[in-house]
Scaffold this motif. Structure first.
Motif, PDB file in Angstrom:
ATOM      1  N   MET A   1       0.983  -0.791   0.035  1.00  0.00           N
ATOM      2  CA  MET A   1       0.445   0.445  -0.273  1.00  0.00           C
ATOM      3  C   MET A   1       0.711   0.829  -0.244  1.00  0.00           C
ATOM      4  O   MET A   1       0.430   1.984  -0.658  1.00  0.00           O
ATOM      5  N   SER A   2       1.917   0.985   0.714  1.00  0.00           N
ATOM      6  CA  SER A   2       3.209   2.212   0.812  1.00  0.00           C
ATOM      7  C   SER A   2       3.783   2.400  -0.570  1.00  0.00           C
ATOM      8  O   SER A   2       3.795   3.902  -0.952  1.00  0.00           O
ATOM      9  N   GLU A   3       4.235   1.596  -1.064  1.00  0.00           N
ATOM     10  CA  GLU A   3       4.199   1.372  -2.452  1.00  0.00           C
ATOM     11  C   GLU A   3       3.343   2.614  -3.304  1.00  0.00           C
ATOM     12  O   GLU A   3       3.762   3.054  -4.539  1.00  0.00           O
ATOM     13  N   LEU A   4       2.135   1.719  -3.609  1.00  0.00           N
ATOM     14  CA  LEU A   4       1.125   2.306  -4.001  1.00  0.00           C
ATOM     15  C   LEU A   4       1.122   4.349  -4.082  1.00  0.00           C
ATOM     16  O   LEU A   4       0.569   4.758  -4.945  1.00  0.00           O
ATOM     17  N   ARG A   6       3.896   5.926  -2.551  1.00  0.00           N
ATOM     18  CA  ARG A   6       4.590   6.763  -3.785  1.00  0.00           C
ATOM     19  C   ARG A   6       4.244   6.975  -4.943  1.00  0.00           C
ATOM     20  O   ARG A   6       4.255   7.517  -5.532  1.00  0.00           O
ATOM     21  N   TYR A   7       3.873   6.002  -5.410  1.00  0.00           N
ATOM     22  CA  TYR A   7       3.652   6.230  -7.423  1.00  0.00           C
ATOM     23  C   TYR A   7       2.447   7.327  -7.578  1.00  0.00           C
ATOM     24  O   TYR A   7       2.688   8.090  -8.074  1.00  0.00           O
ATOM     25  N   LEU A   8       1.400   6.852  -6.644  1.00  0.00           N
ATOM     26  CA  LEU A   8       0.507   8.108  -6.499  1.00  0.00           C
ATOM     27  C   LEU A   8       0.791   9.521  -6.433  1.00  0.00           C
ATOM     28  O   LEU A   8       1.061  11.382  -7.295  1.00  0.00           O
ATOM     29  N   ARG A   9       2.383   9.863  -5.561  1.00  0.00           N
ATOM     30  CA  ARG A   9       2.636  11.022  -5.362  1.00  0.00           C
ATOM     31  C   ARG A   9       3.696  11.899  -6.410  1.00  0.00           C
ATOM     32  O   ARG A   9       3.406  12.377  -6.351  1.00  0.00           O
TER      33      ARG A   9
END
Length: 283
Positions: A1-4, A6-9
């Protein structure tokens, strides 16, 4: 979820930077919006002239004026999203290979295909998205209020429509990524981009008009091999419902979902294979 997250940011950063760049030259941005809307208005006028001479696009297809304008609105939804988010990046990919910019992209701690696909957004292209929304709203109102066979879409229909518009965008994106990936082997591939425009033009019309006479080879090719006819036809058919089971509508919906997954996987495989063949601009 944190990876998602990061990509969203990262995506939001790209979007903000692109908007700042576009607003730096406001007059140019407004002219691009006006140009796109002018082209859209001319298309609307062209199809209104056609419907002065006929009741539907294709005899017995069910695509009367209001339903066909829903189809056209769907085309603009999908094309504007593709042209805003992916087209500028695909066009720059071959230039990155030629100038060595891809070397720096490969060094970034982020997925290269994501970086190549979203690093720039052309916000002016979204003007056609809002024009499509206006035309869709007028068409739906006309369909819902007409005296004979009024049509009011259910919430499930609207949800499926949004899902398959997203599927259409993903199929167009996959084809664009696959063509862009060939730049690694071919260098400049402007002719392939022209090819993309040529074959995507087929998606701008109801697929029923190809299913007869010498159009049948095109119908089969662009439905089952390069499923470009499914991109607009399936979501537009879900919302407008111009034809029933006699044309196998449910099977096209299933095939569109399968084709979307296969297209994304195939384009991902081809992009990764192209990167394995990349030897830097200086080699």
């Amino acid at each position: 979820m944190s990876e998602l997250g990061r990509y969203l940011r990262v995506f939001m950063t790209f979007a903000r930077n692109s908007l700042v760049r576009d607003m730096t030259f406001r007059t140019n941005f407004l002219l691009q919006c006006v140009s796109s809307l002018g082209w859209t208005a001319m298309n609307v006028g062209f199809y209104l002239i056609i419907f002065e001479h006929t009741g539907s696009i294709g005899e017995g297809t069910g695509w009367d004026q209001d339903r066909f304008f829903l189809f056209i609105a769907t085309t603009w939804f999908i094309n504007s999203l593709v042209q805003a988010f992916f087209m500028p990046n695909a066009q720059e990919f071959s230039e990155m290979i030629r100038t060595g910019g891809l070397d720096f992209a490969l060094l970034k701690p982020i997925d290269t295909q994501f970086l190549i696909s979203f690093r720039r957004i052309d916000w002016s292209q979204l003007s056609n998205f809002f024009a499509g929304g206006l035309i869709a709203a007028v068409s739906l109102y006309n369909l819902a209020t007409r005296e004979v066979d009024p049509m009011i879409p259910s919430p499930l229909t609207v949800l499926l429509y949004v899902i398959f518009v997203a599927c259409g965008v993903m199929m167009m994106y996959s084809l664009m990524v696959a063509l862009s990936a060939t730049s690694v082997w071919l260098g400049r591939n402007q002719s392939l981009y022209n090819f993309w425009f040529y074959i995507t033009n087929f998606s701008r019309y109801p697929m029923e008009i190809y299913d007869r006479s010498w159009g049948k080879p095109l119908y089969g090719l662009f439905t089952f091999v390069i499923p470009i006819l499914l991109v607009v036809n399936v979501p537009a058919r879900i919302l407008a419902q111009p034809v029933s089971d006699r044309s196998g509508g449910q099977w096209f919906v299933v095939w569109a979902a399968v084709a979307t997954v296969l297209s994304v996987l195939a384009s991902r495989w081809m992009f990764r294979r192209s990167l394995l063949s990349y030897r830097s601009a200086s080699s």
